[in-house]
Scaffold this active site. Structure first.
Site, mmCIF file in Angstrom:
data_model
loop_
_atom_site.group_PDB
_atom_site.id
_atom_site.type_symbol
_atom_site.label_atom_id
_atom_site.label_comp_id
_atom_site.label_asym_id
_atom_site.label_seq_id
_atom_site.Cartn_x
_atom_site.Cartn_y
_atom_site.Cartn_z
ATOM 1 N N MET A 1 0.820 -1.204 0.000
ATOM 2 C CA MET A 1 0.000 0.000 0.000
ATOM 3 C C MET A 1 0.857 1.257 0.000
ATOM 4 O O MET A 1 0.511 2.257 -0.649
ATOM 5 C CB MET A 1 -0.932 -0.013 1.217
ATOM 6 C CG MET A 1 -1.966 1.110 1.206
ATOM 7 S SD MET A 1 -3.104 1.011 -0.187
ATOM 8 C CE MET A 1 -3.014 2.684 -0.824
ATOM 9 N N LYS A 2 1.964 1.235 0.691
ATOM 10 C CA LYS A 2 2.853 2.399 0.710
ATOM 11 C C LYS A 2 3.382 2.700 -0.693
ATOM 12 O O LYS A 2 3.467 3.871 -1.100
ATOM 13 C CB LYS A 2 4.011 2.158 1.674
ATOM 14 C CG LYS A 2 5.068 3.258 1.687
ATOM 15 C CD LYS A 2 4.525 4.599 2.129
ATOM 16 C CE LYS A 2 5.669 5.587 2.319
ATOM 17 N NZ LYS A 2 5.188 6.936 2.659
#
EC number: 1.1.-.-
Length: 300
Positions: free
Chosen positions: A174-175
């Site tokens: 997700m980062k």
């Protein structure tokens, strides 16, 4: 005495200092590892932290370790070297990687730590060094549910928002997606500003339309603060790190078999900036670099 977990912290730089400061000031026993810049180390020691000389020693003295370094090569070295975290790992140790890293590497390290009775989580960060100092970062966390329950109170010492996304590795996935969007904005803003200048639209006029509109966001505001007022400290994230993150995104997209056209274009903007020797400048300086590449003088 305290019944709180003993916390270890590696990487007390721009982001890590504020995170570690909040941990120790909110009552957790804290051990930090020496940093090439002694100023943040000495500050934390004055606040009550102690210092370890190696990752192994830190692991032996800690129940939960937070790592906040540049990326995957640094995390792998801290974990696997002869005096690394794995060498000092013990039953119940949790290692939380808050760096921006390659998800597959995180999953592999988690398996190695599990073999020693420990567990790993990834909790990459959203926010700025100023938000780290005030405990207002966000965290996107990949961890087993029982591991997340254990580390969340400590994360809340430095994060206003913590989201449990799923198993270990999901935080870093997700980062990378988050940074693809934000750094994509950065490349887009830089090029739009260059086109604007070339056709006679000033940055102030450009901002008068976008600021406060549906196109506005926190990233836009810190990016434009340098362009409009010359504040070099407004957005302290280097072009080198931006390029690294978009390389990781490209690798993840390749592994997934996804055509990553826009990601490649954004990556190349940051690759160019690093290639001409501007890697240590901050992301908003990209507007100057793109302008200069098109024959216009920049500020940086």
């Amino acid at each position: 005495m305290t019944d709180k977990d003993r916390i270890g912290f590696i990487g007390v730089g721009y982001m890590g200092h504020g995170m570690a400061k909040n941990i120790v000031e909110k009552g957790w026993p804290l051990t930090i590892m020496g940093h090439r810049n002694r100023e943040p180390v000495e500050d934390l020691l004055k606040r009550g932290a102690s210092e370890a000389k190696s990752p192994r020693e830190l692991a032996e003295k800690s129940d939960i370790i937070f790592i906040c370094v540049t990326g995957t090569p640094q995390v792998e070295d801290l974990m696997r070297r002869s005096d690394g975290i794995l060498a000092g790992a013990h039953e119940g140790l949790v290692v939380v990687d808050t760096s921006t890293a390659v998800p597959d590497s995180t999953v592999a390290l988690a398996a190695e730590l599990e073999a020693k009775g420990g567990a790993m989580a990834d909790a990459p960060l959203g926010g700025t060094p100023a938000q780290a100092e005030t405990g207002e970062l966000s965290a996107m966390v990949g961890a087993a549910p029982e591991v997340y329950a254990r580390i969340e109170p400590v994360i809340r010492a430095w994060a206003a928002r913590s989201v449990h996304l799923g198993p270990v590795g999901d935080g870093h996935k997700m980062k990378l997606l988050n940074n693809f969007v934000s750094l994509g904005y950065g490349a887009l803003y830089a090029e739009a500003l260059a086109v604007a200048r070339k056709v006679g639209i000033t940055p102030e006029t450009f901002d008068s339309v976008l600021s406060g509109s549906r196109m506005d966001c926190g990233f836009y505001q810190t990016f434009m603060e340098y362009t409009l007022s010359g504040n070099r400290e407004a957005h302290k994230f280097t072009l080198r790190n931006a390029h690294k993150d978009l390389r990781y995104l490209a690798a993840m997209a390749n592994e997934a078999g996804i055509a990553n056209h826009i990601g490649s274009a954004a990556k190349n903007a940051f690759a160019y900036a690093e290639g001409i020797g501007r890697g240590d400048d901050y992301v908003p300086f990209l507007a100057d670099i793109i302008a200069e590449a098109n024959g216009m003088k920049g500020k940086g």
